[in-house]
Motif scaffolding. Structure first.
Motif, mmCIF file in Angstrom:
data_model
loop_
_atom_site.group_PDB
_atom_site.id
_atom_site.type_symbol
_atom_site.label_atom_id
_atom_site.label_comp_id
_atom_site.label_asym_id
_atom_site.label_seq_id
_atom_site.Cartn_x
_atom_site.Cartn_y
_atom_site.Cartn_z
ATOM 1 N N ASP A 53 -17.020 13.311 -2.924
ATOM 2 C CA ASP A 53 -16.750 14.344 -3.921
ATOM 3 C C ASP A 53 -16.225 15.582 -3.225
ATOM 4 O OD1 ASP A 53 -16.712 15.829 -6.299
ATOM 5 O OD2 ASP A 53 -18.765 16.518 -5.988
ATOM 6 N N ARG A 54 -15.104 16.047 -3.689
ATOM 7 C CA ARG A 54 -14.544 17.293 -3.189
ATOM 8 C C ARG A 54 -14.375 18.225 -4.388
ATOM 9 N NH1 ARG A 54 -13.670 14.334 0.869
ATOM 10 N NH2 ARG A 54 -12.298 14.281 2.586
ATOM 11 N N PHE A 55 -15.320 19.126 -4.547
ATOM 12 C CA PHE A 55 -15.346 20.026 -5.688
ATOM 13 C C PHE A 55 -15.678 21.413 -5.171
ATOM 14 C CE2 PHE A 55 -17.735 21.971 -9.277
ATOM 15 C CZ PHE A 55 -16.729 21.945 -10.227
ATOM 16 N N GLU A 56 -14.862 22.359 -5.516
ATOM 17 C CA GLU A 56 -15.094 23.720 -5.055
ATOM 18 C C GLU A 56 -14.999 24.661 -6.241
ATOM 19 O OE1 GLU A 56 -12.820 26.938 -2.275
ATOM 20 O OE2 GLU A 56 -12.940 24.898 -1.518
ATOM 21 N N ILE A 57 -15.983 25.524 -6.348
ATOM 22 C CA ILE A 57 -16.000 26.503 -7.428
ATOM 23 C C ILE A 57 -16.628 27.788 -6.885
ATOM 24 C CG2 ILE A 57 -18.241 25.784 -8.344
ATOM 25 C CD1 ILE A 57 -16.957 26.183 -11.157
ATOM 26 N N ASP A 58 -16.171 28.906 -7.385
ATOM 27 C CA ASP A 58 -16.761 30.167 -6.943
ATOM 28 C C ASP A 58 -17.249 30.950 -8.154
ATOM 29 O OD1 ASP A 58 -14.644 31.857 -8.044
ATOM 30 O OD2 ASP A 58 -13.414 31.216 -6.353
ATOM 31 N N GLY A 59 -17.933 32.022 -7.902
ATOM 32 C CA GLY A 59 -18.527 32.817 -8.975
ATOM 33 C C GLY A 59 -17.531 33.335 -9.987
ATOM 34 N N LYS B 38 -18.254 35.690 -17.253
ATOM 35 C CA LYS B 38 -18.285 35.745 -18.711
ATOM 36 C C LYS B 38 -16.884 35.761 -19.312
ATOM 37 C CE LYS B 38 -22.824 37.735 -19.071
ATOM 38 N NZ LYS B 38 -23.689 38.707 -19.687
ATOM 39 N N GLN B 39 -15.867 35.991 -18.502
ATOM 40 C CA GLN B 39 -14.491 36.003 -18.995
ATOM 41 C C GLN B 39 -13.974 34.594 -19.252
ATOM 42 O OE1 GLN B 39 -12.586 38.023 -15.785
ATOM 43 N NE2 GLN B 39 -13.138 40.046 -16.522
ATOM 44 N N HIS B 40 -14.614 33.608 -18.698
ATOM 45 C CA HIS B 40 -14.175 32.233 -18.850
ATOM 46 C C HIS B 40 -15.014 31.516 -19.903
ATOM 47 C CE1 HIS B 40 -12.498 33.360 -14.978
ATOM 48 N NE2 HIS B 40 -11.600 32.409 -15.189
ATOM 49 N N ARG B 41 -14.390 30.607 -20.633
ATOM 50 C CA ARG B 41 -15.095 29.885 -21.707
ATOM 51 C C ARG B 41 -16.212 29.007 -21.161
ATOM 52 N NH1 ARG B 41 -12.543 25.482 -25.906
ATOM 53 N NH2 ARG B 41 -14.507 25.002 -26.927
ATOM 54 N N TYR B 42 -15.933 28.271 -20.106
ATOM 55 C CA TYR B 42 -16.909 27.333 -19.555
ATOM 56 C C TYR B 42 -17.638 27.966 -18.382
ATOM 57 C CZ TYR B 42 -14.300 24.062 -22.423
ATOM 58 O OH TYR B 42 -13.697 23.428 -23.477
ATOM 59 N N ARG B 43 -18.908 28.333 -18.606
ATOM 60 C CA ARG B 43 -19.664 29.046 -17.585
ATOM 61 C C ARG B 43 -20.733 28.198 -16.914
ATOM 62 N NH1 ARG B 43 -20.578 33.836 -21.448
ATOM 63 N NH2 ARG B 43 -22.703 33.297 -20.994
ATOM 64 N N ALA B 44 -20.866 26.950 -17.338
ATOM 65 C CA ALA B 44 -21.843 26.054 -16.722
ATOM 66 C C ALA B 44 -21.119 24.775 -16.305
ATOM 67 C CB ALA B 44 -22.961 25.735 -17.713
ATOM 68 N N HIS B 45 -21.384 24.335 -15.091
ATOM 69 C CA HIS B 45 -20.722 23.136 -14.568
ATOM 70 C C HIS B 45 -21.768 22.192 -14.000
ATOM 71 C CE1 HIS B 45 -16.534 24.816 -14.420
ATOM 72 N NE2 HIS B 45 -17.254 25.884 -14.711
#
Length: 109
Positions: free
Chosen positions: A12-18, A23-30
């Motif tokens: 798995d290669r998944f990268e996400i940052d704060g 709150k500006q983005h619709r999807y806040r939980a991953h």
């Protein structure tokens, strides 16, 4: 994911940052869910799982089979933790029923 002999099954290669969870983005939980099983022939199960995930509001989710039909991987982006939990619970209960033949009972909180 590796076999006991060390052979790699999936990476798995998944990268996400704060900033992507603000709150500006619709999807806040991953989240992710992985089911590794020797069951094989998982294409139909994966299709059924995708259809179930499509019916859960407030999320963008997908499912795919792991290489060599070694399992199923679910990735989800959700508007909130309630939607995220609904996806993970749906994936877990559906796959558990397929793999073990037993429908899981609701767990108390």
């Amino acid at each position: 994911i590796s076999r006991p002999d060390g052979t790699s099954v999936a990476v798995d290669r998944f990268e996400i940052d704060g900033g992507q969870l603000s709150k500006q983005h619709r999807y806040r939980a991953h989240g992710s869910f992985v089911c590794v099983t020797p069951m094989g022939a998982l294409a139909d199960v994966c299709g059924q799982l995708r259809a179930a995930l499509d019916r859960i509001p407030g999320c963008y989710a997908g499912a795919s089979t792991l290489p060599r039909d070694s399992g199923i991987w679910v990735r989800v982006a959700a508007e909130d933790s309630r939607s995220l939990r609904a996806v993970i619970e749906s994936a877990w209960s559906g796959l558990r029923a397929k793999v073990t033949g037993q429908i899981p009972r609701r767990r108390p909180k």
